[in-house]
Design a protein around this motif. Structure first.
Motif, PDB file in Angstrom:
ATOM      1  N   GLU A 133       0.718  -1.379   0.124  1.00 55.97           N
ATOM      2  CA  GLU A 133       0.162   0.014   0.167  1.00 55.97           C
ATOM      3  C   GLU A 133       0.683   1.190   0.164  1.00 55.97           C
ATOM      4  O   GLU A 133       0.315   2.223  -0.397  1.00 55.97           O
ATOM      5  CB  GLU A 133      -0.920   0.080   1.310  1.00 55.97           C
ATOM      6  CG  GLU A 133      -1.730  -1.127   1.290  1.00 55.97           C
ATOM      7  CD  GLU A 133      -1.290  -2.246   1.955  1.00 55.97           C
ATOM      8  OE1 GLU A 133      -0.308  -2.467   2.966  1.00 55.97           O
ATOM      9  OE2 GLU A 133      -1.949  -3.353   1.927  1.00 55.97           O
ATOM     10  N   SER A 134       2.191   1.180   0.716  1.00 59.99           N
ATOM     11  CA  SER A 134       2.748   2.371   0.796  1.00 59.99           C
ATOM     12  C   SER A 134       4.274   2.194   1.031  1.00 59.99           C
ATOM     13  O   SER A 134       4.794   1.085   1.149  1.00 59.99           O
ATOM     14  CB  SER A 134       2.273   3.217   1.997  1.00 59.99           C
ATOM     15  OG  SER A 134       2.403   2.373   3.114  1.00 59.99           O
ATOM     16  N   SER A 135       5.058   3.224   0.921  1.00 63.02           N
ATOM     17  CA  SER A 135       6.487   3.217   1.252  1.00 63.02           C
ATOM     18  C   SER A 135       6.516   4.535   2.127  1.00 63.02           C
ATOM     19  O   SER A 135       6.249   5.699   2.064  1.00 63.02           O
ATOM     20  CB  SER A 135       7.055   3.524  -0.234  1.00 63.02           C
ATOM     21  OG  SER A 135       8.553   3.704   0.380  1.00 63.02           O
ATOM     22  N   GLU A 136       7.072   4.316   3.379  1.00 65.05           N
ATOM     23  CA  GLU A 136       7.286   5.230   4.431  1.00 65.05           C
ATOM     24  C   GLU A 136       8.581   5.047   5.041  1.00 65.05           C
ATOM     25  O   GLU A 136       9.060   3.965   5.327  1.00 65.05           O
ATOM     26  CB  GLU A 136       6.196   5.029   5.516  1.00 65.05           C
ATOM     27  CG  GLU A 136       6.131   6.197   6.184  1.00 65.05           C
ATOM     28  CD  GLU A 136       4.891   6.064   7.308  1.00 65.05           C
ATOM     29  OE1 GLU A 136       4.718   6.703   8.195  1.00 65.05           O
ATOM     30  OE2 GLU A 136       3.903   5.257   7.015  1.00 65.05           O
ATOM     31  N   THR A 137       9.016   6.285   5.417  1.00 63.97           N
ATOM     32  CA  THR A 137      10.617   6.303   5.947  1.00 63.97           C
ATOM     33  C   THR A 137      10.451   6.755   7.347  1.00 63.97           C
ATOM     34  O   THR A 137       9.659   7.895   7.517  1.00 63.97           O
ATOM     35  CB  THR A 137      11.467   7.180   5.393  1.00 63.97           C
ATOM     36  OG1 THR A 137      11.777   6.767   4.135  1.00 63.97           O
ATOM     37  CG2 THR A 137      12.881   7.232   6.278  1.00 63.97           C
ATOM     38  N   LEU A 138      10.630   5.831   8.439  1.00 61.54           N
ATOM     39  CA  LEU A 138      10.445   6.313   9.784  1.00 61.54           C
ATOM     40  C   LEU A 138      11.490   6.668  10.785  1.00 61.54           C
ATOM     41  O   LEU A 138      12.633   5.644  10.403  1.00 61.54           O
ATOM     42  CB  LEU A 138       9.712   4.907  10.506  1.00 61.54           C
ATOM     43  CG  LEU A 138       8.461   4.213   9.587  1.00 61.54           C
ATOM     44  CD1 LEU A 138       8.046   2.934   9.915  1.00 61.54           C
ATOM     45  CD2 LEU A 138       7.377   5.251   9.791  1.00 61.54           C
TER      46      LEU A 138
END
Length: 316
Positions: free
Chosen positions: A49-54
């Motif tokens: 669903e997504s690409s996120e940098t945490l």
């Protein structure tokens, strides 16, 4: 409560990321280039669903601990003892690992030990990046006190896992589920050695049939594939991720990274050990254990052996 994830690879990285997204305090423990990338850029979690940098705190070794810390051990089984050696033994440890020997090993030094049965299709082949292919949830995680039972902490861990992107279940018979998962993981060495070509499924099923005979002889309970599918339902379907080529499972990834070691001693080797203890021959699992280790030490890539070659060794 703070979660310290020791081994922030495919499984550990996904668990840590989802706990962080759920609002929990998390520290990721990693090594080498992966640690440097986490420290510099954060953890990039890629899902269908997504690409996120945490921005999750990262360390390359022990950090000052607190009374409310929980250690989540997500290393390969061959690294368990070394990974936990620097940490205080009064902290609870959750073994988020394949195999069934880690909990017993950890209990020698740590009083509060929890098993975790992990269904979490993910991969980690690039520093700082974890791709989790599960949909709509990244994984299903059964948690229970070792050797048996559910206490307040097990329930709280399960609840925390379920707050974002994971399904957490507090399960009193967690080791029965982990023995069922072990049967599935016996095919890891086959996939690592052969890739996904013809003959892979046949050899993996021979290893599992051999293992079921061993477990039955030893009187060890294990969950069935039907139970697993019923529990998992449609919570953890594997989906493609745009721009990410999905490789194989954890043992396949060990060879792909050229790590020099593989988990076969604690998967196929567990069946070999039990077979020797109970007088049951285990030629299929012994060959898989031996050849997977040879491939890892020789830093051979996944799929470096043919099914005919492997079958000839088993028949011999």
């Amino acid at each position: 409560m703070r979660y310290i994830v020791i081994g922030a690879g495919a499984v550990g990285g996904t668990i840590g990321a989802r706990l962080h997204q759920g609002g929990h305090e998390v520290v990721l423990v990693a090594r080498g280039a992966h640690y440097e990338a986490l420290k510099r850029d954060g953890l990039r979690l890629i899902t269908p669903e997504s690409s996120e940098t945490l921005d999750i705190p990262a360390a390359d070794g022990p950090v000052p601990t607190r009374d409310d810390d929980v250690l989540v051990l997500a290393t390969k089984s061959q690294d368990t003892i070394a990974a936990l050696a620097p940490w205080p033994s009064d902290l609870p440890v959750v073994c988020a690992q394949n195999g069934v020997d880690n909990e017993r090993t950890v209990l020698r030094r740590f009083e509060r030990v929890y098993g975790m049965c992990v269904w979490l299709p993910a991969q980690h082949l690039e520093p700082g990046v974890v791709a989790a292919h599960g949909h709509p949830y990244s994984g299903m995680l059964h948690v229970g006190r070792y050797p048996q039972g559910v206490d307040e902490l097990a329930q709280r861990i399960a609840d925390d896992l379920g707050k974002r992107g994971l399904v957490g279940r507090a399960t009193p018979d967690v080791m029965r589920w982990k023995h069922g998962k072990l049967l599935g993981n016996l095919g890891n060495a086959v996939e690592a050695l052969l890739g996904r070509g013809a003959g892979t499924a046949e050899i993996a099923e021979r290893a599992r049939a051999e293992a079921r005979t061993v477990l039955d002889t030893a009187g060890i309970a294990y969950s069935t594939t039907e139970e697993e599918l019923a529990r998992r339902g449609h919570n953890v379907d594997i989906r493609p991720i745009d721009g990410v080529t999905r490789g194989g499972g954890s043992s396949w990834q060990s060879l792909a990274r050229g790590s020099g070691s593989i988990e076969a001693d604690y998967l196929n080797g567990e069946i070999v050990l039990l077979g020797r203890l109970h007088g049951v021959p285990t030629p299929v699992n012994e060959v898989l254990r031996r050849e997977a280790n040879r491939a890892a030490v020789g830093r051979r890539p996944p799929g470096s052996m043919s099914a005919d070659e492997l079958l000839a060794l088993i028949e011999a």
